[in-house]
Scaffold this active site. Structure first.
Site, PDB file in Angstrom:
ATOM      1  N   ILE A   1       0.814  -1.228   0.000  1.00 61.38           N
ATOM      2  CA  ILE A   1       0.000   0.000   0.000  1.00 61.38           C
ATOM      3  C   ILE A   1       0.847   1.277   0.000  1.00 61.38           C
ATOM      4  O   ILE A   1       0.393   2.318  -0.461  1.00 61.38           O
ATOM      5  CB  ILE A   1      -1.021  -0.022   1.170  1.00 61.38           C
ATOM      6  CG1 ILE A   1      -2.188   0.922   0.882  1.00 61.38           C
ATOM      7  CG2 ILE A   1      -0.361   0.284   2.499  1.00 61.38           C
ATOM      8  CD1 ILE A   1      -3.402   0.688   1.753  1.00 61.38           C
TER       9      ILE A   1
ATOM     10  N   ASN B   1      -2.816   1.969  15.523  1.00 61.03           N
ATOM     11  CA  ASN B   1      -3.287   1.643  16.871  1.00 61.03           C
ATOM     12  C   ASN B   1      -3.770   2.951  17.502  1.00 61.03           C
ATOM     13  O   ASN B   1      -3.592   4.028  16.924  1.00 61.03           O
ATOM     14  CB  ASN B   1      -2.206   0.941  17.696  1.00 61.03           C
ATOM     15  CG  ASN B   1      -0.944   1.773  17.784  1.00 61.03           C
ATOM     16  OD1 ASN B   1      -0.989   2.947  18.148  1.00 61.03           O
ATOM     17  ND2 ASN B   1       0.186   1.182  17.414  1.00 61.03           N
TER      18      ASN B   1
ATOM     19  N   GLY C   1       3.604  -4.128  11.361  1.00 60.41           N
ATOM     20  CA  GLY C   1       2.745  -4.387  10.207  1.00 60.41           C
ATOM     21  C   GLY C   1       2.692  -3.225   9.236  1.00 60.41           C
ATOM     22  O   GLY C   1       3.690  -2.542   8.988  1.00 60.41           O
TER      23      GLY C   1
ATOM     24  N   ASP D   1       1.317  -0.378   9.534  1.00 66.07           N
ATOM     25  CA  ASP D   1       1.564   0.901  10.212  1.00 66.07           C
ATOM     26  C   ASP D   1       3.060   1.258  10.150  1.00 66.07           C
ATOM     27  O   ASP D   1       3.436   2.377   9.745  1.00 66.07           O
ATOM     28  CB  ASP D   1       1.095   0.745  11.678  1.00 66.07           C
ATOM     29  CG  ASP D   1       0.967   2.055  12.420  1.00 66.07           C
ATOM     30  OD1 ASP D   1       1.197   3.114  11.810  1.00 66.07           O
ATOM     31  OD2 ASP D   1       0.625   2.011  13.624  1.00 66.07           O
TER      32      ASP D   1
ATOM     33  N   SER E   1      -7.255  -4.919  10.726  1.00 62.12           N
ATOM     34  CA  SER E   1      -7.439  -5.838  11.872  1.00 62.12           C
ATOM     35  C   SER E   1      -7.111  -7.308  11.615  1.00 62.12           C
ATOM     36  O   SER E   1      -7.200  -8.101  12.554  1.00 62.12           O
ATOM     37  CB  SER E   1      -8.871  -5.769  12.447  1.00 62.12           C
ATOM     38  OG  SER E   1      -9.052  -4.608  13.224  1.00 62.12           O
ATOM     39  N   THR E   2      -6.768  -7.695  10.385  1.00 62.44           N
ATOM     40  CA  THR E   2      -6.578  -9.140  10.145  1.00 62.44           C
ATOM     41  C   THR E   2      -5.134  -9.606  10.311  1.00 62.44           C
ATOM     42  O   THR E   2      -4.827 -10.774  10.055  1.00 62.44           O
ATOM     43  CB  THR E   2      -7.085  -9.567   8.753  1.00 62.44           C
ATOM     44  OG1 THR E   2      -6.245  -8.983   7.752  1.00 62.44           O
ATOM     45  CG2 THR E   2      -8.521  -9.154   8.532  1.00 62.44           C
ATOM     46  N   GLY E   3      -4.246  -8.703  10.756  1.00 59.36           N
ATOM     47  CA  GLY E   3      -2.860  -9.097  11.016  1.00 59.36           C
ATOM     48  C   GLY E   3      -2.678  -9.327  12.505  1.00 59.36           C
ATOM     49  O   GLY E   3      -3.243 -10.273  13.079  1.00 59.36           O
TER      50      GLY E   3
HETATM   51  P1  ADP Z   1      -3.795  -4.924  12.404  1.00 60.48           P
HETATM   52  O1  ADP Z   1      -3.052  -4.562  13.658  1.00 60.48           O
HETATM   53  O2  ADP Z   1      -4.944  -3.967  12.111  1.00 60.48           O
HETATM   54  O3  ADP Z   1      -4.183  -6.367  12.371  1.00 60.48           O
HETATM   55  P2  ADP Z   1      -1.503  -5.391  10.585  1.00 60.48           P
HETATM   56  O4  ADP Z   1      -0.614  -4.337  10.021  1.00 60.48           O
HETATM   57  O5  ADP Z   1      -0.908  -6.355  11.552  1.00 60.48           O
HETATM   58  O6  ADP Z   1      -2.766  -4.589  11.220  1.00 60.48           O
HETATM   59  O7  ADP Z   1      -2.161  -6.235   9.413  1.00 60.48           O
HETATM   60  C1  ADP Z   1      -3.181  -5.780   8.580  1.00 60.48           C
HETATM   61  C2  ADP Z   1      -2.961  -6.311   7.175  1.00 60.48           C
HETATM   62  O8  ADP Z   1      -1.999  -5.490   6.509  1.00 60.48           O
HETATM   63  C3  ADP Z   1      -2.395  -7.745   7.100  1.00 60.48           C
HETATM   64  O9  ADP Z   1      -3.077  -8.439   6.058  1.00 60.48           O
HETATM   65  C4  ADP Z   1      -0.937  -7.510   6.709  1.00 60.48           C
HETATM   66  O10 ADP Z   1      -0.399  -8.607   5.986  1.00 60.48           O
HETATM   67  C5  ADP Z   1      -1.093  -6.318   5.809  1.00 60.48           C
HETATM   68  N1  ADP Z   1       0.129  -5.535   5.473  1.00 60.48           N
HETATM   69  C6  ADP Z   1       1.328  -5.494   6.102  1.00 60.48           C
HETATM   70  N2  ADP Z   1       2.152  -4.650   5.434  1.00 60.48           N
HETATM   71  C7  ADP Z   1       1.467  -4.161   4.367  1.00 60.48           C
HETATM   72  C8  ADP Z   1       1.778  -3.274   3.282  1.00 60.48           C
HETATM   73  N3  ADP Z   1       2.967  -2.691   3.168  1.00 60.48           N
HETATM   74  N4  ADP Z   1       0.792  -3.022   2.358  1.00 60.48           N
HETATM   75  C9  ADP Z   1      -0.427  -3.584   2.461  1.00 60.48           C
HETATM   76  N5  ADP Z   1      -0.777  -4.417   3.455  1.00 60.48           N
HETATM   77  C10 ADP Z   1       0.162  -4.713   4.390  1.00 60.48           C
END
Ligand code: ADP
Length: 174
Positions: free
Chosen positions: A9, A22, A30, A32, A115-117
């Site tokens: 993204i 958060n 992740g 963020d 939220s799915t990570g």
């Molecule tokens: P949360 O704490 O809301 O669960 P996470 O960042 O752990 O957030 O995960 C949310 C989603 O974002 C997961 O599917 C993760 O694989 C995905 N993700 C991690 N890095 C990126 C990125 N650079 N671009 C898009 N999606 C990402």
């Protein structure tokens, strides 16, 4: 129009990307962490002035070194079994982000799978909530021309593809 795509993204050129943040809004792991690294330290400086954000709500900043003009930060719910309003809170994340995007005149928006990570929301449920909420918001807000769901891995993309397919079938039948 809603498109399900694979990718990172931080590389997407749209008016606004959404950050699965958060409640402190001060960065994390992740997506963020990836967004803060790509945007540069000015993003954290602006986030510090926002004094956090409640789960299910959203706040907007500039995109700094990102190709996107804005970042919309939304803390998703942590999955706790489903009886603590998690689905409503997730729906509220998508709605709050789209509302802010529309208010700022954004025509194109990209979401990660909120939220799915680390927050462990089951993908089947999360993808259904996301797709349904985005489609229904866009129906009443034609100024939002395109929404992308940016999936970081193929398993995630598979769930969003089938959630969109299910919604499309429902719409044809009714
Ligand atoms: P949360 O704490 O809301 O669960 P996470 O960042 O752990 O957030 O995960 C949310 C989603 O974002 C997961 O599917 C993760 O694989 C995905 N993700 C991690 N890095 C990126 C990125 N650079 N671009 C898009 N999606 C990402």
């Amino acid at each position: 129009m809603l498109k399900i795509v694979s990718g990172d993204i931080t590389k997407i050129s749209v008016d606004a990307i959404v950050n699965a943040a958060n409640t402190s809004l001060l960065g994390g792991g992740g997506v963020d962490g990836a967004i803060h690294r790509a945007a540069g330290p000015e993003l954290l400086a602006e986030c510090r002035m926002l004094h956090g954000c409640k789960t299910g709500q959203a706040k907007i900043t500039k995109g700094y070194r990102l190709p996107a003009k804005y970042v919309i930060h939304t803390p998703g719910p942590v999955w706790n079994g489903g009886s603590r309003g998690e689905e409503e809170l997730l729906k509220s994340c998508y709605e709050s982000c789209l509302k802010l995007a529309a208010e700022r005149g954004c025509r194109t928006v990209a979401f990660p799978s909120i939220s799915t990570g680390i927050y462990r929301f089951p993908l089947e449920k999360a993808s259904a909530v996301a797709v349904r909420t985005i489609l229904s918001f866009c129906q009443s807000h034609p100024e939002i021309e395109e929404v992308q769901m940016v999936c970081f891995d193929e398993r995630t993309k598979g769930f969003y593809d089938s959630a969109l397919q299910k919604e499309n079938i429902l719409h044809i039948e009714f």
